[in-house]
Motif scaffolding. Sequence first.
Motif, PDB file in Angstrom:
ATOM      1  N   LEU A 130       0.831  -1.204   0.000  1.00 40.56           N
ATOM      2  CA  LEU A 130       0.000   0.000   0.000  1.00 40.56           C
ATOM      3  C   LEU A 130       0.867   1.256   0.000  1.00 40.56           C
ATOM      4  N   LEU A 131       1.937   1.234   0.756  1.00 41.12           N
ATOM      5  CA  LEU A 131       2.857   2.369   0.793  1.00 41.12           C
ATOM      6  C   LEU A 131       3.508   2.587  -0.570  1.00 41.12           C
ATOM      7  N   ALA A 132       3.899   1.500  -1.231  1.00 39.31           N
ATOM      8  CA  ALA A 132       4.493   1.612  -2.559  1.00 39.31           C
ATOM      9  C   ALA A 132       3.488   2.165  -3.566  1.00 39.31           C
ATOM     10  N   SER A 220       5.220  -0.626  -8.705  1.00 41.11           N
ATOM     11  CA  SER A 220       5.067   0.752  -8.235  1.00 41.11           C
ATOM     12  C   SER A 220       6.413   1.460  -8.144  1.00 41.11           C
ATOM     13  N   TYR A 221       7.390   0.809  -7.530  1.00 44.13           N
ATOM     14  CA  TYR A 221       8.698   1.434  -7.407  1.00 44.13           C
ATOM     15  C   TYR A 221       9.401   1.520  -8.758  1.00 44.13           C
ATOM     16  N   GLY A 222       9.178   0.559  -9.650  1.00 41.25           N
ATOM     17  CA  GLY A 222       9.754   0.634 -10.985  1.00 41.25           C
ATOM     18  C   GLY A 222       9.221   1.828 -11.753  1.00 41.25           C
ATOM     19  N   MET A 255      14.473  -0.604   0.271  1.00 41.47           N
ATOM     20  CA  MET A 255      13.165  -1.177   0.565  1.00 41.47           C
ATOM     21  C   MET A 255      12.972  -2.528  -0.110  1.00 41.47           C
ATOM     22  N   ILE A 256      13.278  -2.578  -1.404  1.00 40.26           N
ATOM     23  CA  ILE A 256      13.068  -3.813  -2.148  1.00 40.26           C
ATOM     24  C   ILE A 256      14.001  -4.913  -1.665  1.00 40.26           C
ATOM     25  N   LEU A 260      12.909  -8.538   0.036  1.00 46.39           N
ATOM     26  CA  LEU A 260      13.279  -9.824  -0.537  1.00 46.39           C
ATOM     27  C   LEU A 260      14.123 -10.648   0.426  1.00 46.39           C
ATOM     28  N   ILE A 261      15.067 -10.003   1.123  1.00 46.22           N
ATOM     29  CA  ILE A 261      15.928 -10.722   2.043  1.00 46.22           C
ATOM     30  C   ILE A 261      15.116 -11.352   3.173  1.00 46.22           C
ATOM     31  N   CYS A 262      14.152 -10.615   3.687  1.00 44.24           N
ATOM     32  CA  CYS A 262      13.372 -11.111   4.829  1.00 44.24           C
ATOM     33  C   CYS A 262      12.397 -12.211   4.450  1.00 44.24           C
TER      34      CYS A 262
END
Length: 359
Positions: A130-132, A220-222, A255-256, A260-262
Amino acid sequence: MDVFRALGNESLLSNSSGPARWDPFHRPLDSIQPWHFRLVAAVMFVVTSLSLAENLAVILVTFKFKQLRQPVNYVIVNLSVADFLVSLTGGTISFLANLKGYFYMGHWACVLEGFAVTFFGIVALWSLALLAFERYVVICRPLGNMRLRGKHAAQGIAFVWTFSFVWTIPPTMGWSSYTTSKIGTTCEPNWYSGAYNDRSYIIAFFTTCFIVPLLVILVSYGKLLQKLTKVSDTQGRLKTARKPERQVTRMVVVMIIAFLICWMPYATFSILATAYPSVELDPHLAAIPAFFSKTATVYNPVIYVFMNKQFRKCLIQMFRCSATESAESNMNPTSERATLTQDKRGSQLSIMAVRSTIS
């Protein structure tokens, strides 16, 4: 209670090991040394303590300082509430269970932890999405000049909680179940069963609660980065755009990567366990992704909030027990609006975009 006990009995059968049936509710797993459980308990104590402290600070400082009560910050607070509840329920129960080496609290606690961690964890994941999406709408303006208002943020938050509840309540009502993990000190959706009832739920759950929010974040970030790059290339005063663009780019990448890491190890493990339920997984390796995903509750406040200059000033002011008015008077509105905090026009990032296009 009968439902909980039935589900617990099902998880008991799914965690049998070897000729002698292992009961995760009555004794530890023989193949794991006691100090391994104590080590995990110590790690969970540190992670849970940090998460509770950080997310509580986010919630308190946002409600204390009026300038932080903006629509985009509603989503950040919602993320902090979800992370706080994940640590309060799952972190605490996991810490206590690892101290004993088995899930001594019984079937009902297993179902409670499995449901709570899954529910609040999905709320957190969808809050990130939602933030993205909010940042994409404000910067790229696909809806024209529509401004983000409090009611829009509230509607998005209501959707996140409702959607997450719809997809996490079925295991308590018969569609799949919540069961103990391979190590026997945490509970989660039943990835290990090859039954159609369980596999159908896992596939639907994984698609709607991981793949979809991940796609929302990446798209969204892209689009956001593409927009900022285009603005930088088409206007003459590059120096005014390079710094904000670098800041946003760095934040987006962090952020990305953190997302992904988590969550990718846990998602990969879940897919493997669902696709090949007959595969024997070492309990040590099987436990790592689940515990690692819980560290996201520590990273989120740091990435989304503590890297915010305005928030840091308010946080320091709160701990110094100074008046809110003095904190507001010492703020520099021009410099602060270039941070990740919501501005009067709908988002801090809109200021970056406006500044980079003005000749």
